[in-house]
Scaffold this active site. Structure first.
Site, PDB file in Angstrom:
ATOM      1  N   CYS A 138     -29.876  50.413 -69.411  1.00  0.00           N
ATOM      2  CA  CYS A 138     -31.608  49.376 -69.425  1.00  0.00           C
ATOM      3  C   CYS A 138     -30.800  47.943 -70.043  1.00  0.00           C
ATOM      4  O   CYS A 138     -31.252  48.378 -71.376  1.00  0.00           O
ATOM      5  CB  CYS A 138     -32.779  49.815 -69.565  1.00  0.00           C
ATOM      6  SG  CYS A 138     -34.006  48.698 -69.354  1.00  0.00           S
ATOM      7  N   CYS A 141     -34.194  46.921 -71.361  1.00  0.00           N
ATOM      8  CA  CYS A 141     -34.721  47.435 -72.814  1.00  0.00           C
ATOM      9  C   CYS A 141     -33.831  47.633 -73.960  1.00  0.00           C
ATOM     10  O   CYS A 141     -34.721  47.153 -74.681  1.00  0.00           O
ATOM     11  CB  CYS A 141     -34.835  49.205 -72.436  1.00  0.00           C
ATOM     12  SG  CYS A 141     -35.239  48.986 -70.480  1.00  0.00           S
ATOM     13  N   ASP A 142     -32.540  47.436 -73.465  1.00  0.00           N
ATOM     14  CA  ASP A 142     -31.846  47.383 -74.803  1.00  0.00           C
ATOM     15  C   ASP A 142     -30.975  46.415 -75.513  1.00  0.00           C
ATOM     16  O   ASP A 142     -30.526  45.684 -76.232  1.00  0.00           O
ATOM     17  CB  ASP A 142     -31.131  48.593 -74.977  1.00  0.00           C
ATOM     18  CG  ASP A 142     -32.115  49.831 -74.937  1.00  0.00           C
ATOM     19  OD1 ASP A 142     -32.757  49.689 -75.308  1.00  0.00           O
ATOM     20  OD2 ASP A 142     -31.026  51.136 -74.040  1.00  0.00           O
TER      21      ASP A 142
END
Length: 313
Positions: A138, A141-142
């Site tokens: 992701c 997300c990261d």
């Protein structure tokens, strides 16, 4: 002995399931939640969560799930560490839905499905070894953790192209590994990739290994599947973008699914094609796939369930 009929059963325990539980419990539906095999869902595999509102210092995925569960239990949600293995949903309004956790039968007036989706991985042993140390599924997300660094994106579809262009804004360089000699992505997405100067596309290339010290990614081992030549690329992040599989196998043939197996909901609601059966989170959302959107749809599902029960009364 007459079996107890519950007002609300929630299947799944990620942000959508626990948020649904919080709202359902506060509406006095006395929900019972079945966690499944992975309590907390995908977020438990995420180390740092910095984009969920209310955590100014960030939080780990597992800690956030503990917090959400505590909040649900504070309002008397009953949590079962069991997996729903079979369902028989009623077709008619006011019908009683039947679910099984092994041999245990559960009867419910409403069911909220929040079983999420599982990111697909290549199946390399190294992916597990470096999970949380540079391997991610992701970018939104990261990606932030790789500012100014070099990363790899594996995949050829729209998701891979989207993740690569997103990461290109944050990182120094993105190398895309595409297994075949063409993209599967739409023309518009390919155009975006081709017009992003710090993305290099390597066609006919596959990831075959990951190297690094202390559980942190330092190099990707890749192979040219035409020439069989191998090479090592110095990177700190590897993003696998080959798709997700919604966890809907147990519901197939009961609720309407789209061609990729996601549950179809009536737009603007959490309602499925069956009265009293609702779906929330990544199990019905293949676009956003964020903890916050999952939580929001969990709230919608609980409110829809409450309204459905009120109209039956």
């Amino acid at each position: 002995m007459e079996q107890n009929i519950l007002d609300c059963v929630i299947v799944g325990s990620g942000p959508s399931g626990f948020t649904a539980a919080i709202y359902a419990a506060r509406a006095d539906l006395k929900p019972e939640l079945y966690t499944g095999l992975e309590p907390g869902g995908q977020l438990t595999t995420t180390t740092e969560v910095d984009n969920f509102p209310g955590y100014p210092e960030g939080v780990t995925g597992p800690q956030m799930m503990i917090d959400l569960q505590k909040q649900a239990e504070r309002f008397d949600t009953k949590v079962h560490y069991e997996m729903i293995t079979k369902v028989a949903f009623a077709q008619e309004e006011g019908g009683i839905h039947r679910l099984w956790a092994g041999n245990k039968e559960i009867l419910a007036k409403t069911v909220i499905i929040s079983t999420g989706a599982t990111a697909k991985y290549l199946g390399l042993e190294d992916e597990k070894k470096y999970a949380g140390g540079g391997v991610s599924a992701c970018a939104t997300c990261d990606g932030f953790f790789y500012k100014g660094k070099d990363v790899i994106v594996v995949g050829a579809g729209d998701t891979a192209a989207e993740e690569a262009t997103y990461l290109a804004k944050l990182t120094n360089k993105v190398t895309m590994l595409v297994r075949k000699d063409t993209f599967r992505a739409s023309k518009a997405m390919v155009h975006r990739v081709n017009n992003t100067p710090n993305i290099e596309v390597r066609f006919n290339h596959e990831l075959i290994g990951i190297e690094g010290e202390n559980g942190l990614v330092e190099r990707a081992v890749v192979i040219n599947n035409q020439t069989q030549e191998t090479a090592k690329i110095t990177v700190e992040g590897i993003f696998i973008a080959i798709g997700h599989k919604p966890n809907t196998d147990v519901f197939a043939g009961q609720v309407d699914l789209d061609e990729n197996g996601y549950i179809k909901t009536i737009p603007g609601t959490a309602k499925t094609n069956l009265p009293g059966v609702f779906a929330a989170g990544d199990v019905q959302d293949h676009i956003y796939r964020q903890a916050i959107t999952a939580a929001g749809s969990g709230c919608m599902a609980a409110m829809d369930a409450e309204k459905y029960l009120a109209e039956l009364a």
